[in-house]
Design a protein around this motif. Structure first.
Motif, PDB file in Angstrom:
ATOM      1  N   VAL A  24     -27.139  -6.741  57.121  1.00  0.00           N
ATOM      2  CA  VAL A  24     -26.289  -7.738  56.463  1.00  0.00           C
ATOM      3  C   VAL A  24     -26.315  -9.053  57.242  1.00  0.00           C
ATOM      4  O   VAL A  24     -26.501 -10.132  56.660  1.00  0.00           O
ATOM      5  CB  VAL A  24     -24.846  -7.199  56.300  1.00  0.00           C
ATOM      6  N   ASP A  25     -26.159  -8.980  58.570  1.00  0.00           N
ATOM      7  CA  ASP A  25     -26.167 -10.193  59.398  1.00  0.00           C
ATOM      8  C   ASP A  25     -27.504 -10.915  59.312  1.00  0.00           C
ATOM      9  O   ASP A  25     -27.550 -12.149  59.199  1.00  0.00           O
ATOM     10  CB  ASP A  25     -25.856  -9.853  60.854  1.00  0.00           C
ATOM     11  N   GLU A  26     -28.607 -10.167  59.385  1.00  0.00           N
ATOM     12  CA  GLU A  26     -29.938 -10.778  59.337  1.00  0.00           C
ATOM     13  C   GLU A  26     -30.176 -11.470  58.000  1.00  0.00           C
ATOM     14  O   GLU A  26     -30.678 -12.596  57.963  1.00  0.00           O
ATOM     15  CB  GLU A  26     -31.007  -9.713  59.584  1.00  0.00           C
ATOM     16  N   LEU A  27     -29.832 -10.785  56.910  1.00  0.00           N
ATOM     17  CA  LEU A  27     -30.034 -11.380  55.588  1.00  0.00           C
ATOM     18  C   LEU A  27     -29.198 -12.639  55.409  1.00  0.00           C
ATOM     19  O   LEU A  27     -29.680 -13.649  54.878  1.00  0.00           O
ATOM     20  CB  LEU A  27     -29.728 -10.367  54.485  1.00  0.00           C
ATOM     21  N   ARG A  28     -27.955 -12.591  55.851  1.00  0.00           N
ATOM     22  CA  ARG A  28     -27.106 -13.793  55.764  1.00  0.00           C
ATOM     23  C   ARG A  28     -27.666 -14.909  56.624  1.00  0.00           C
ATOM     24  O   ARG A  28     -27.638 -16.075  56.237  1.00  0.00           O
ATOM     25  CB  ARG A  28     -25.669 -13.451  56.140  1.00  0.00           C
ATOM     26  N   GLY A  29     -28.194 -14.558  57.809  1.00  0.00           N
ATOM     27  CA  GLY A  29     -28.803 -15.546  58.686  1.00  0.00           C
ATOM     28  C   GLY A  29     -30.032 -16.192  58.075  1.00  0.00           C
ATOM     29  O   GLY A  29     -30.373 -17.335  58.399  1.00  0.00           O
ATOM     30  N   GLY A  31     -30.178 -16.921  54.997  1.00  0.00           N
ATOM     31  CA  GLY A  31     -29.704 -17.717  53.867  1.00  0.00           C
ATOM     32  C   GLY A  31     -29.516 -16.950  52.576  1.00  0.00           C
ATOM     33  O   GLY A  31     -29.276 -17.549  51.529  1.00  0.00           O
ATOM     34  N   CYS A  32     -29.605 -15.627  52.641  1.00  0.00           N
ATOM     35  CA  CYS A  32     -29.401 -14.810  51.433  1.00  0.00           C
ATOM     36  C   CYS A  32     -27.917 -14.696  51.119  1.00  0.00           C
ATOM     37  O   CYS A  32     -27.072 -14.683  52.022  1.00  0.00           O
ATOM     38  CB  CYS A  32     -29.963 -13.404  51.638  1.00  0.00           C
ATOM     39  N   GLN A  33     -27.615 -14.604  49.847  1.00  0.00           N
ATOM     40  CA  GLN A  33     -26.264 -14.269  49.418  1.00  0.00           C
ATOM     41  C   GLN A  33     -26.215 -12.744  49.399  1.00  0.00           C
ATOM     42  O   GLN A  33     -26.938 -12.107  48.637  1.00  0.00           O
ATOM     43  CB  GLN A  33     -25.970 -14.830  48.035  1.00  0.00           C
ATOM     44  N   VAL A  34     -25.390 -12.153  50.259  1.00  0.00           N
ATOM     45  CA  VAL A  34     -25.362 -10.701  50.429  1.00  0.00           C
ATOM     46  C   VAL A  34     -24.097 -10.119  49.823  1.00  0.00           C
ATOM     47  O   VAL A  34     -23.002 -10.610  50.058  1.00  0.00           O
ATOM     48  CB  VAL A  34     -25.447 -10.317  51.926  1.00  0.00           C
ATOM     49  N   VAL A  35     -24.289  -9.067  49.046  1.00  0.00           N
ATOM     50  CA  VAL A  35     -23.189  -8.276  48.516  1.00  0.00           C
ATOM     51  C   VAL A  35     -23.285  -6.934  49.233  1.00  0.00           C
ATOM     52  O   VAL A  35     -24.241  -6.184  49.030  1.00  0.00           O
ATOM     53  CB  VAL A  35     -23.326  -8.086  46.992  1.00  0.00           C
ATOM     54  N   ALA A  36     -22.349  -6.661  50.132  1.00  0.00           N
ATOM     55  CA  ALA A  36     -22.418  -5.468  50.981  1.00  0.00           C
ATOM     56  C   ALA A  36     -21.366  -4.444  50.566  1.00  0.00           C
ATOM     57  O   ALA A  36     -20.208  -4.806  50.330  1.00  0.00           O
ATOM     58  CB  ALA A  36     -22.217  -5.861  52.442  1.00  0.00           C
ATOM     59  N   HIS A  37     -21.800  -3.181  50.478  1.00  0.00           N
ATOM     60  CA  HIS A  37     -20.891  -2.096  50.100  1.00  0.00           C
ATOM     61  C   HIS A  37     -21.043  -0.911  51.038  1.00  0.00           C
ATOM     62  O   HIS A  37     -22.138  -0.378  51.202  1.00  0.00           O
ATOM     63  CB  HIS A  37     -21.187  -1.615  48.677  1.00  0.00           C
ATOM     64  N   ASP A  38     -19.942  -0.486  51.628  1.00  0.00           N
ATOM     65  CA  ASP A  38     -19.866   0.776  52.357  1.00  0.00           C
ATOM     66  C   ASP A  38     -19.285   1.769  51.353  1.00  0.00           C
ATOM     67  O   ASP A  38     -18.073   1.818  51.124  1.00  0.00           O
ATOM     68  CB  ASP A  38     -18.965   0.619  53.577  1.00  0.00           C
ATOM     69  N   LEU A  39     -20.162   2.517  50.695  1.00  0.00           N
ATOM     70  CA  LEU A  39     -19.741   3.355  49.563  1.00  0.00           C
ATOM     71  C   LEU A  39     -18.701   4.397  49.949  1.00  0.00           C
ATOM     72  O   LEU A  39     -17.783   4.678  49.169  1.00  0.00           O
ATOM     73  CB  LEU A  39     -20.967   4.019  48.928  1.00  0.00           C
ATOM     74  N   CYS A  40     -18.820   4.981  51.143  1.00  0.00           N
ATOM     75  CA  CYS A  40     -17.841   5.987  51.569  1.00  0.00           C
ATOM     76  C   CYS A  40     -16.483   5.351  51.856  1.00  0.00           C
ATOM     77  O   CYS A  40     -15.453   5.849  51.390  1.00  0.00           O
ATOM     78  CB  CYS A  40     -18.352   6.744  52.794  1.00  0.00           C
ATOM     79  N   ALA A  41     -16.490   4.266  52.604  1.00  0.00           N
ATOM     80  CA  ALA A  41     -15.228   3.593  52.941  1.00  0.00           C
ATOM     81  C   ALA A  41     -14.528   3.058  51.698  1.00  0.00           C
ATOM     82  O   ALA A  41     -13.299   3.041  51.633  1.00  0.00           O
ATOM     83  CB  ALA A  41     -15.482   2.458  53.935  1.00  0.00           C
TER      84      ALA A  41
END
Length: 138
Positions: A24-29, A31-41
């Motif tokens: 997630v950090d690398e993709l945001r770095g 310049g990507c727009q990241v939609v992150a999901h922790d499915l269990c949490a």
């Protein structure tokens, strides 16, 4: 680029969580727009209903608002990344259930007949699965 990153590991602090955070950090770095999901949490409900088991005609609208939101979201993604352990030769049930409930006919693909070739409907041209460890080391 809009990227969905999905984590399927029930234990906070796992190596999979560290990989998820790094991706997630690398993709945001980059310049990507990241939609992150922790499915269990997030408590994603993985169990299929009988109405969701069709393969040819478009799936009915999801009764579960979380499933419906994920279906709408995947249609907007350019790429998907899945981070999960490989337990007993397969991903955890929450990810299997997510795939079965979200990547359904009419959302991810269309199929003219049961023996035909599917036509993809998603914008995402690629998906990458990271199979990391087993219960003793994941």
């Amino acid at each position: 680029m809009r990227v969905g990153v999905y984590l399927a590991h029930p234990r906070a602090g796992s190596f999979n969580h560290a990989v998820f955070d790094a991706v997630v950090d690398e993709l945001r770095g980059l310049g990507c727009q990241v939609v992150a999901h922790d499915l269990c949490a997030q408590g994603f409900p993985p169990s299929l209903s009988a109405a969701e088991t069709g393969t040819v005609s478009s799936a009915p609208d999801a009764d579960d608002p979380e499933v419906a939101a994920h279906r709408r979201e995947v249609a907007t993604l350019d790429a998907m990344v899945f981070v999960h352990p490989n337990w007993w030769g397969m991903p955890p049930a929450v990810l299997t259930g997510w795939v079965q409930r979200v990547l359904v006919p009419g959302v991810a693909y269309k199929l003219g007949s049961a023996d035909g070739e599917p036509a993809g409907l998603l914008r995402a041209g690629r998906a990458r699965a990271e199979h990391l460890g087993h219960p003793g080391r994941a």
